[in-house]
Write a protein that holds these residues in place. Sequence first.
Motif, mmCIF file in Angstrom:
data_model
loop_
_atom_site.group_PDB
_atom_site.id
_atom_site.type_symbol
_atom_site.label_atom_id
_atom_site.label_comp_id
_atom_site.label_asym_id
_atom_site.label_seq_id
_atom_site.Cartn_x
_atom_site.Cartn_y
_atom_site.Cartn_z
ATOM 1 N N THR A 113 -2.238 2.132 5.861
ATOM 2 C CA THR A 113 -1.598 3.117 4.988
ATOM 3 C C THR A 113 -0.470 2.458 4.208
ATOM 4 O O THR A 113 0.458 1.883 4.812
ATOM 5 N N PRO A 114 -0.484 2.467 2.886
ATOM 6 C CA PRO A 114 0.617 1.888 2.103
ATOM 7 C C PRO A 114 1.881 2.734 2.242
ATOM 8 O O PRO A 114 1.830 3.960 2.277
ATOM 9 N N ILE A 115 3.024 2.038 2.329
ATOM 10 C CA ILE A 115 4.324 2.688 2.506
ATOM 11 C C ILE A 115 5.238 2.278 1.364
ATOM 12 O O ILE A 115 5.420 1.078 1.093
ATOM 13 N N ALA A 116 5.806 3.241 0.695
ATOM 14 C CA ALA A 116 6.707 2.948 -0.433
ATOM 15 C C ALA A 116 8.173 3.173 -0.089
ATOM 16 O O ALA A 116 9.043 2.981 -0.926
ATOM 17 N N SER A 117 8.460 3.582 1.142
ATOM 18 C CA SER A 117 9.824 3.879 1.537
ATOM 19 C C SER A 117 10.192 3.041 2.753
ATOM 20 O O SER A 117 9.339 2.722 3.592
ATOM 21 N N SER A 118 11.453 2.683 2.832
ATOM 22 C CA SER A 118 11.912 1.930 3.994
ATOM 23 C C SER A 118 11.897 2.765 5.251
ATOM 24 O O SER A 118 11.963 2.254 6.360
ATOM 25 N N LEU A 119 11.804 4.090 5.102
ATOM 26 C CA LEU A 119 11.729 4.976 6.248
ATOM 27 C C LEU A 119 10.293 5.124 6.752
ATOM 28 O O LEU A 119 10.049 5.875 7.684
ATOM 29 N N GLY A 120 9.342 4.454 6.127
ATOM 30 C CA GLY A 120 7.954 4.559 6.548
ATOM 31 C C GLY A 120 7.634 3.773 7.789
ATOM 32 O O GLY A 120 6.548 3.917 8.357
ATOM 33 N N GLY A 121 8.523 2.924 8.253
ATOM 34 C CA GLY A 121 8.308 2.191 9.478
ATOM 35 C C GLY A 121 7.753 0.806 9.282
ATOM 36 O O GLY A 121 7.333 0.169 10.253
ATOM 37 N N SER A 122 7.719 0.293 8.053
ATOM 38 C CA SER A 122 7.202 -1.052 7.824
ATOM 39 C C SER A 122 7.953 -1.674 6.673
ATOM 40 O O SER A 122 8.151 -1.051 5.620
ATOM 41 N N ALA A 123 8.363 -2.942 6.896
ATOM 42 C CA ALA A 123 9.051 -3.668 5.828
ATOM 43 C C ALA A 123 8.080 -4.363 4.895
ATOM 44 O O ALA A 123 8.470 -4.862 3.840
ATOM 45 N N THR A 124 6.788 -4.425 5.271
ATOM 46 C CA THR A 124 5.781 -5.109 4.448
ATOM 47 C C THR A 124 5.100 -4.180 3.460
ATOM 48 O O THR A 124 4.263 -4.616 2.661
ATOM 49 N N GLY A 125 5.404 -2.892 3.514
ATOM 50 C CA GLY A 125 4.801 -1.945 2.580
ATOM 51 C C GLY A 125 3.519 -1.327 3.067
ATOM 52 O O GLY A 125 2.856 -0.626 2.296
#
Length: 431
Positions: A113-125
């Motif tokens: 799952t792509p993450i665009a926020s730092s609150l998403g739980g992943s620093a790699t996106g």
Amino acid sequence: MLVQRFSCLMFFAFVAISAKLEAQSAQAVPPSSAGSEITQLPPIREFRLPPRVGVAGERPLTLDDALMMALNNNLDIEISRIDQQRAGFSIDSAKGVFDPRFAGATSFQRNVTPIASSLGGSATGAVTTKNATLDPQFIGLLERLGSSYQVDFSSQRSTTNNSFTQLNPTYPTSLNFSYTQPLLRGFRFDDNRRKLAVAKKNQSLTDEQFRQRVMETTTRAEQAYWDLVFAYRNLQVQVQAVQLGRDQDASNRRQQEQGLLAAIDVVAAQRQLTTFEVGAYTAQESLSTAENAIKTLILADRGDPLWSTALIPVTPVNLSPPVIPLADAVNEALASRPELAQLRASKEINETDNRYYREQTKPQVDVIALHTNAGLSGAILPAGPNPFTAGLTSITNQVNQLSTLAGIQPLPTTSTATASLPDKLIGNYGQ
């Protein structure tokens, strides 16, 4: 009176004149003329029945053997036996709906799952999650109440690189139970119970059809057997008639030679003898026809050795008819005839269908009970940086350096908290 006497005198005179003329004509015919007429008659020819084509040897046959062979080799009866087996399988299939069933499902999924926020739980996106699931089920129906139940145990192993996760891998599980009880439609009678009832009635129907086929086959075989007996005896009678005709012809010839019979009487006797001979040939043909008819009923195919063998019926004929009152015969027929039993079975099947369709007119009202137990465990992760403050590390370090120069306590180091997790959630799949 005078007229009557005159008529009587004239009648007696006519009779006397006729007798005198016959005597004169008899004296005028020489004895040799009668003998010359006899020599002109054709001689009697020899009579002999030709052997039947395709028949070699003889085999005695009793009525019981004929009936047994007919029942064993009749294809209609074999088809009826198969129909009986199918009816039994249909009952087993209808009952199988109410047997408890074990089922299960298993799956494996990998989601990125792509993450665009730092609150998403992943620093790699992106957050990667892997799930392996096993879901055994126990499902069944209750015949008496028309209810259904289901028990399933959902077991899963999940791994992720989400930085907010404190347990990795995790083992979420759930034990679920559901029970559905109809109150109106389907409570007393439903489609599954209808199919079972119809299957049982169909078995009774096929049993009666089988009994009818047996009765028909037995009747045809017995009728063919006695037809064969009649054909043999008829042939004997016709052969005896030919012999009697030949004896009569010989007697007429002798009487004609002695002048006791006219030539026309001898010719008439020969004509009757020819008729008897034709009857004998016809009787032999009828015998072959009757024999082929019973062979068709009792033999499997034309390749059977008995097909080219003469069948000799040996069962004695019983000419005494059974004595039974008419009322008893009618009652037994009404109670035992398979046709009536088939009609009764068809009527019961229609009544079963009508009962089911009346049940379907009721409203659908069900009581549903659900119960779920959920569980979770997992392996604890080693302490790491707090994802909420990981982006402020450089600022925290500078503040701590300044605090040290100023003689102030540095800021506390933050990491993923594990003390808030209860011990019952920490462990492997067995926990």
